[in-house]
Every structure is written in C-alpha cells, then in structure tokens.
Design a protein around this motif. Sequence first.
Motif, PDB file in Angstrom:
ATOM      1  N   ASN A  41      19.208  46.056  39.214  1.00 26.25           N
ATOM      2  CA  ASN A  41      19.696  47.044  40.200  1.00 26.25           C
ATOM      3  C   ASN A  41      19.739  46.443  41.601  1.00 26.25           C
ATOM      4  O   ASN A  41      19.146  46.955  42.550  1.00 26.25           O
ATOM      5  CB  ASN A  41      18.798  48.281  40.199  1.00 26.25           C
TER       6      ASN A  41
ATOM      7  N   LEU B 235      26.545  46.208  45.724  1.00 24.63           N
ATOM      8  CA  LEU B 235      25.817  46.646  44.544  1.00 24.63           C
ATOM      9  C   LEU B 235      26.136  45.697  43.397  1.00 24.63           C
ATOM     10  O   LEU B 235      27.308  45.434  43.109  1.00 24.63           O
ATOM     11  CB  LEU B 235      26.210  48.065  44.150  1.00 24.63           C
TER      12      LEU B 235
ATOM     13  N   ASN C  20      25.257  55.045  40.088  1.00 26.39           N
ATOM     14  CA  ASN C  20      25.306  54.817  41.531  1.00 26.39           C
ATOM     15  C   ASN C  20      26.178  55.901  42.159  1.00 26.39           C
ATOM     16  O   ASN C  20      27.239  56.233  41.626  1.00 26.39           O
ATOM     17  CB  ASN C  20      25.886  53.437  41.853  1.00 26.39           C
TER      18      ASN C  20
ATOM     19  N   LEU D  15      20.772  55.299  44.039  1.00 22.76           N
ATOM     20  CA  LEU D  15      20.749  54.538  42.799  1.00 22.76           C
ATOM     21  C   LEU D  15      19.836  55.243  41.810  1.00 22.76           C
ATOM     22  O   LEU D  15      18.661  55.484  42.116  1.00 22.76           O
ATOM     23  CB  LEU D  15      20.261  53.110  43.034  1.00 22.76           C
TER      24      LEU D  15
END
Length: 534
Positions: free
Chosen positions: A372, A467, A490, A519
């Motif tokens: 992540n 991201l 997300n 997230l």
Amino acid sequence: MKPTPGSLTAATLEIFKHLFTSVAEEMGATLGRTGYSSNIKERRDYSCAVFLGDGRMLAQAAHIPVHLGAMPASVRAAISHGAPFRPGDVMILNDPYLGGTHLPDITLVSPVFASEGSETPDFFVASRAHHADIGGMVPGSMPLSTELYQEGLIIPPVRLVEAGRTQQGILDLIIRNSRTPEERQGDLAAQLAAHKVGARRLDEITRRYGLADVRQQAAGLIDYAERLTEAMLRELPAGTYTFEDSLDHDGISEEPIPIRAAITIGDGRMRVDFNGSAPATAGSLNAVRAIVESAVLYVVRCIAGETLPVNEGVFAPIEFILPEGSVLNPDPPHAVAGGNVETSMRIVDVLYGALAQALPDHIPAASQGTMNNLAFGGIHPQTGRPFAYYETLGGGSGAGPLTDGTSGIHCHMTNTLNTPVEALEMALPVRVRRYALREGSGGAGERRGGDGLIRSIEFLAPARVTLLTDRRMRGPYGLHGGADGQPGLNELEPGDGSPPRELPGKLILDARPGDVLSLYTPGGGGWGSPNRED
C-alpha cells in the motif's frame, strides 16, 4: 562462556551466532536513533548485516525481509567494483541491476580490517535504508515509471568515503538530486554512524577470541546453517508443487501480471522454477533477481523456524530458475520501483500457495499481499521549502491452522512500523482524519483473516501524490475452505464538496487543499471452512 580455541561445538556456534547477530542489531539501533527522516527514525525502513571478507553473508538483524536477502548481491557488487580496499573506505550504491533493489534503497558497504597488517578485509558491514526521495519524476521516487531513469538518481558502486575522507563531490551529487537534501544528508550520516558501530563491535569480538577462532566459528556457522536447511527440507514431503497468482496490473496497462512457481523438494534440496511468469512489464513492477532470492529466503526462514542461523549457508541447498526477460528477471533499463515492494509480496503469496499443498496443516492463508505504497510531496506553505514523504500501510495477515490472522499489521516482505499521526502532522502540511481498523475485511473461516486498515489524510497544501498499491481487484486467497480477504480500496473525497470517487490502485494525482485521500487496505484470507468439523 568463552570457547576453547579451536573448538567447534553446538554451544560455541550458538554463542557466535548471537555475537554476530548482535553486531547487526546494534548497527540497526544506531541507524534508527540517529536517522533524520520519519521513514528511518519512525518507520524503521532499514536493514543491517555482517559479511565475511569474501562476501559471504554471516549474520543479519531482524529488519526488513526484502532488504536482507538482497544484501549479498550489493556486497558482491561493492567488492567487485571497490577492491582493493583500505581501512576507512565506504562504498555506496543503489543500482538495481548492480546489486540494488530499487533506487530509494541506498546501500552502504564498509570493509572491516580486524587484524593489524591485513591486506584484505576480514569482514564487511552493510546497511540498506529506504530514502524517502532520491529524485525522479515524482516526490517520493516511487513513480508509475516506464524506465529506470525516471525513478531517480542511479548510483553505481562508488566510494563515498575513501580511507576515512568523505568524497564531498559524490555526497553533493546525491543530495543535490533529492527534493529534501537535508534528509538525505542526515540519513546517510546515520548509516555511516551505524557502520562505525559495527566495525567497532567486530574488532572487540576479534580481540577477545582471536581472529583465527572467529573465522573458524564463522565458517562453522555457515556450514551449520546449510546442514540445518538441508535437514529441514528432508522433512518436507518430496514432490513438485505449483501455484500461480497475479498482480492486478502495472498502472500502464490493465492486464493482470501472473506469477507462477513450481517448487520441487527432494533429497534435502529445493528448486524454485518461475517459468510461466509474465514477461517484463512496461510499468515498474519488474523485480530484479535479488528481490526474488529475498522472497524465497524469507519463506524458507519461516518454515525452518527461529533456530536457523540466517546466513549464506541457507542459500546453498536452493536452486533458482528465473526466465530471462521476465517480470522476475528483467533487462535494464526496465522500471523496477514497484517490484521491490509489490512483486515481492506476490512472490511470497505464490510460494506459500505452493507449499500449502505439501504442508496443508502448517501454511497460513494469504496476507494482504501489498505494501500500500503512498508517496506525496510539494512545497510547504509555512517554510516555502520542498517536502517529500513516503510510507507503507499495514493490513490483515492470513489466518493459520491455529490462530486467526492479525489485524492492521505489516506482513511478509515489509517489517516496518507505521508513522505515528503526531509525527506525520507535525512534519507535513496534512491532517489525519481517520486511522482505524477496517472491521470485517478479513476472510471468514474456521480461523478468520486479520482486518485491514483505513487511513484518511487531508491535504492542507497542494501535493503531487503517487499510489502504488495492489490487491484492489481480487482479495488475498483463503485456504482449505476459508474465504478470501476483502480487496483494498483507494478513494478521494474532493475538498470542493463533490462526491467521493474510487481511485485506481496505481496512479499519480495532484491533490488540492481540502482533498481527503483514503486507503482501505486488504484483509487477510481465512483458513478452513467456517463450518468445519474435525
């Protein structure tokens, strides 16, 4: 207990295992306490290890799995490019195709001359730290890149310090290419301080026991680790076990990226064949060989147990087959920023999926399967200076035959901590709106998977955000009837009041003040049918 000179027993090997490991552990403590950036001092995104003078790994601290198995490649590259060495030399590198993993991971390698008059090093100490910005096309140096050159400054193995004198031109070149030069200088100084501690401790050990006996014990430890690994492999059911899983996509195309492994076990050996894995991708999810070796070493270490000394001997019974030009063995200049963090996680999932066939009552379900990755940066409105930030987020670990999965934890190839809310808000123009467990995201089963996390960050200044996340298309797998964990999600809630929108797993966006990025990280897979009866 002080061993008798020339003795090589189980007791002396245990003593020296802990002696050498303590050197790496103390190096890590020094690096963490003197680090400048939050990624080093708060998240502890670094690793330290000790090597023999010929480059064989002798000991490592319990730091970041994806760093430690790859460190031998960096030390070999440093020795190849740096010899002959003198006391006080320090090599630096980050080139993924010359021993590194991805560009933010900067490795330092120092020779240690533990005996007077030695013409070659008796040991090497090494550290690898993830630097939060090393240049490149986006703040945080974790872009959706299509070639290595876009990811930041590439450092081949060169001397940062020569005979005790810092090569100021090299240091200036590195820090000038970062958006946050003070952080880079401070974190590199912390690595150098850690190396001095490591060299001092090795000198003390050598003076106490004598270099000849220390060398004998070191060689004995490596042989012992090889024998223990072979013995462990002999206890596993012989056969070939195959499994395949996929990364969602590389952010450039929407095609899934399959990773396939066939593990063959027999006669105290293990062959891991990755034929059938995807070809090298256009995006940054390519993983160099050192990363693949790290993932395999990590899995072997997990099934072997804590008594196994983790050194060069563990590699000896393992054969790697990596197809040329694949996502697991790319040619330069393929992009690799995400291979270290995302592809390494999927390799572990694949290896565990294969081994679950051999050890059905020992192997857990899949954990969250992603780090992540979140990176962002801009200009701080109060200081007028650039800022850059990088972090990984925990999620749910997979359930096993004896226990439920753990919630909100960094799993497998990452072993970092979270950045505390207070530290994040103090250093950066952001506000953490929510940080909580994502209840119910773990897969159901006789043993339930751990839950993921929710992290919501409001931007108080314009920022470019990257991201690099996975397991957004399909959740981590369950085992033996256990349900899959929930995929991650997300989301962006614009500051202008317009409706929230779901974001792709991999993207670059320009956030505005008031925007809230959330997230939702994956939950772990469940183990066993919820209605299972023994």
